[in-house]
Motif scaffolding. Structure first.
Motif, mmCIF file in Angstrom:
data_model
loop_
_atom_site.group_PDB
_atom_site.id
_atom_site.type_symbol
_atom_site.label_atom_id
_atom_site.label_comp_id
_atom_site.label_asym_id
_atom_site.label_seq_id
_atom_site.Cartn_x
_atom_site.Cartn_y
_atom_site.Cartn_z
ATOM 1 N N LYS A 132 68.201 55.978 2.816
ATOM 2 C CA LYS A 132 69.478 56.681 2.705
ATOM 3 C C LYS A 132 70.483 55.928 1.826
ATOM 4 O O LYS A 132 71.062 56.513 0.913
ATOM 5 N N THR A 133 70.718 54.644 2.114
ATOM 6 C CA THR A 133 71.728 53.896 1.363
ATOM 7 C C THR A 133 71.326 53.755 -0.101
ATOM 8 O O THR A 133 72.113 54.021 -1.014
ATOM 9 N N TRP A 134 70.115 53.278 -0.345
ATOM 10 C CA TRP A 134 69.495 53.251 -1.670
ATOM 11 C C TRP A 134 68.053 53.684 -1.466
ATOM 12 O O TRP A 134 67.219 52.883 -1.060
ATOM 13 N N PRO A 135 67.734 54.948 -1.711
ATOM 14 C CA PRO A 135 66.359 55.400 -1.509
ATOM 15 C C PRO A 135 65.407 54.684 -2.479
ATOM 16 O O PRO A 135 65.458 54.889 -3.685
ATOM 17 N N VAL A 136 64.582 53.825 -1.921
ATOM 18 C CA VAL A 136 63.705 52.986 -2.746
ATOM 19 C C VAL A 136 62.582 53.832 -3.341
ATOM 20 O O VAL A 136 61.922 54.600 -2.635
ATOM 21 N N ARG A 137 62.384 53.661 -4.636
ATOM 22 C CA ARG A 137 61.360 54.411 -5.348
ATOM 23 C C ARG A 137 60.245 53.475 -5.810
ATOM 24 O O ARG A 137 60.474 52.277 -6.021
ATOM 25 N N GLN A 138 59.083 54.047 -5.981
ATOM 26 C CA GLN A 138 57.955 53.285 -6.491
ATOM 27 C C GLN A 138 58.315 52.660 -7.830
ATOM 28 O O GLN A 138 58.908 53.291 -8.691
ATOM 29 N N GLY A 139 57.968 51.378 -7.981
ATOM 30 C CA GLY A 139 58.227 50.671 -9.219
ATOM 31 C C GLY A 139 59.529 49.906 -9.256
ATOM 32 O O GLY A 139 59.742 49.083 -10.167
ATOM 33 N N GLU A 140 60.420 50.140 -8.288
ATOM 34 C CA GLU A 140 61.670 49.382 -8.245
ATOM 35 C C GLU A 140 61.415 47.987 -7.678
ATOM 36 O O GLU A 140 60.412 47.740 -7.005
ATOM 37 N N THR A 141 62.358 47.087 -7.943
ATOM 38 C CA THR A 141 62.293 45.729 -7.408
ATOM 39 C C THR A 141 63.509 45.503 -6.529
ATOM 40 O O THR A 141 64.649 45.765 -6.943
ATOM 41 N N ILE A 142 63.281 45.010 -5.322
ATOM 42 C CA ILE A 142 64.368 44.783 -4.381
ATOM 43 C C ILE A 142 64.379 43.325 -3.936
ATOM 44 O O ILE A 142 63.355 42.638 -3.982
ATOM 45 N N LEU A 143 65.552 42.868 -3.512
ATOM 46 C CA LEU A 143 65.702 41.552 -2.891
ATOM 47 C C LEU A 143 66.161 41.756 -1.462
ATOM 48 O O LEU A 143 67.144 42.471 -1.214
ATOM 49 N N TRP A 144 65.438 41.127 -0.521
ATOM 50 C CA TRP A 144 65.808 41.218 0.901
ATOM 51 C C TRP A 144 66.064 39.804 1.417
ATOM 52 O O TRP A 144 65.168 38.966 1.423
ATOM 53 N N HIS A 145 67.304 39.564 1.844
ATOM 54 C CA HIS A 145 67.640 38.271 2.438
ATOM 55 C C HIS A 145 67.165 38.202 3.889
ATOM 56 O O HIS A 145 67.096 39.218 4.584
ATOM 57 N N ALA A 146 66.871 36.979 4.349
ATOM 58 C CA ALA A 146 66.349 36.769 5.705
ATOM 59 C C ALA A 146 65.109 37.618 5.928
ATOM 60 O O ALA A 146 64.982 38.353 6.914
#
Length: 323
Positions: A132-146
Motif C-alpha cells: 500500500k505505502t509503496w507497492p513493490v514491483r518486480q525488479g525494484e530494489t529496496i532497503l530494509w533497516h533492522a
C-alpha cells in the motif's frame, strides 16, 4: 480475575506491574478471549515509556491469539470456540480480556496460535508497507533497516517473493547472517560499515527505489542518501528515537525525495481492510513464502525482562509472552 501486566506510570521496564484485574462479561459487540500467546512489539515499549501517551493506568500490549470463550450481544464475526488473533488493540498482556469483535481475525487451519500471535502485527505492518505505502514491483530494489528483527524477517521474505532485490541492515554478524537466510540478497552490518556508501556500491551508484525504516532518528539522513532521485523513505518506527525534519529543503537537495510516516492505525480502520491484509499474510505463510521465526519466549510475568531484551537489541525475529 485475569493476570495482567499493567502500567500505572510511564517509564522504563520497571514500571510494568503484574496484577490481577477483573474481566466482565462481554457487552454488545465484544468478545471474551482466553489468550494462549501474546506478541511483543516495539510499540509496547513506546506506550510504556510515554512516547505514545495512553490514559493511565492501562494494560500493556497490542497483539495476541487465543480462543473465544464468550460473545456479547450482536456479535456475528466469530463464535464461541473459534481460534482468533488481533493486533492494534491495547491490553494484550493478559490471560483473558475483552476485545471488540470487529478487530478479531480468525486463524486459518494450518496456522497455530503461537505463530498467529508472533506474526499478525508485524506481518500487517509489512503488508501495508509493501503493498500500500509503496507497492513493490518486480525488479525494484529496496532497503530494509533492522532486517533481522521481527518485522524485517517477515517483510524481506515477502518482498523477495514479489521479485524485488532486497538490501538489509543489521547490527551484528549473527544478525547479518540471519537476514541473508530470510530474504535479503545483500546485508550490511551498520555498526561496522557505512551503509549509504555500501548501498550505492551495491546499486552501482543509482540508489534504491524505497527505504523502509523502523529505526528512526539514527538512520534517517543516511536513509535519504540511499535513495534514487524521487525515491521514497517510509519511516514507520522510532526504535532509536523520533525523527524531526526542520528543513524540508533537504529533500530537494538529495533528489526531489518523498518521505511518509505511515501507521497501521490508518490502514486498518475498516474491517474489510484488516481481513484483506490478514488473508494475504496467512496465505503467504501457508504457501511457504514467509517462514515465521519465533526466537524467544517469556512468561507473561517476565514482561519487564522481555522489554529489556527488546530495547537492548538482544532479540531477533518474533518474541512471545506466554500466559
Amino acid at each position: 480475575m485475569s493476570r495482567v501486566v499493567a502500567v500505572h506510570s510511564t517509564g522504563g521496564p520497571e514500571v510494568l506491574s503484574v496484577e490481577d484485574w477483573p474481566v466482565t462479561a462481554p457487552g454488545p459487540g465484544q468478545v471474551r478471549v482466553r489468550q494462549t500467546a501474546i506478541g511483543l512489539n516495539f510499540i509496547d515499549t513506546y506506550q510504556r515509556s510515554g512516547l505514545y501517551p495512553l490514559p493511565l493506568p492501562f494494560v500493556a500490549g497490542n497483539e495476541a491469539a487465543g480462543e473465544v470463550t464468550e460473545i456479547g450481544e450482536g456479535v456475528s464475526e466469530v463464535k464461541v470456540g473459534d481460534r482468533v488473533c488481533y493486533q492494534g488493540v491495547t491490553g494484550a498482556y493478559a490471560e483473558e480480556r475483552l476485545v471488540p469483535a470487529a478487530r478479531l481475525v480468525p486463524i486459518p487451519d494450518g496456522v497455530d496460535e503461537r505463530t498467529a500471535a508472533a506474526v499478525l502485527l508485524k506481518g500487517l505492518t509489512a503488508y501495508y508497507l509493501l503493498f500500500k505505502t509503496w507497492p513493490v514491483r518486480q525488479g525494484e530494489t529496496i532497503l530494509w533497516h533492522a532486517a533481522a528483527g521481527g518485522t524485517g524477517l517477515i517483510a524481506t521474505q515477502w518482498a523477495r517473493a514479489l521479485g524485488a532485490t532486497i538490501i538489509g541492515t543489521a547490527g551484528s554478524p549473527e544478525k547479518v547472517a540471519l537476514a541473508l537466510d530470510h530474504g535479503c540478497h545483500h546485508a550490511i552490518d551498520y555498526k561496522k560499515e557505512d551503509f549509504p556508501a555500501r548501498v550505492k556500491e551495491i546499486t552501482g551508484g543509482r540508489g534504491v527505489d524505497v527505504v523502509y525504516d523502523g529505526v528512526g532518528k539514527a538512520t534517517f539522513e543516511g536513509s535519504l542518501d540511499c535513495l534514487r532521485p524521487r525515491g521514497l523513505l517510509a519511516s514507520f518506527g522510532n526504535a532509536s528515537g523520533p525523527v524531526s525534519v526542520p528543513d524540508l529543503g533537504i529533500l530537494a537537495r538529495k533528489g526531489s525525495l518523498y518521505v511518509t510516516r505511515p501507521t497501521g492505525a490508518t490502514y486498518f480502520t475498516q474491517r474489510e481492510d484488516l481481513l484483506e491484509g490478514a488473508k494475504a499474510l496467512f496465505d503467504a505463510i501457508l504457501s511457504g513464502a514467509i517462514k515465521v521465526e519465533i526466537s524467544r519466549t517469556f512468561a507473561l510475568a517476565d514482561a519487564a525482562e522481555a522489554h529489556r531484551a527488546l530495547e537492548g537489541r538482544e532479540t531477533t525475529g518474533s518474541v512471545l509472552l506466554l500466559p
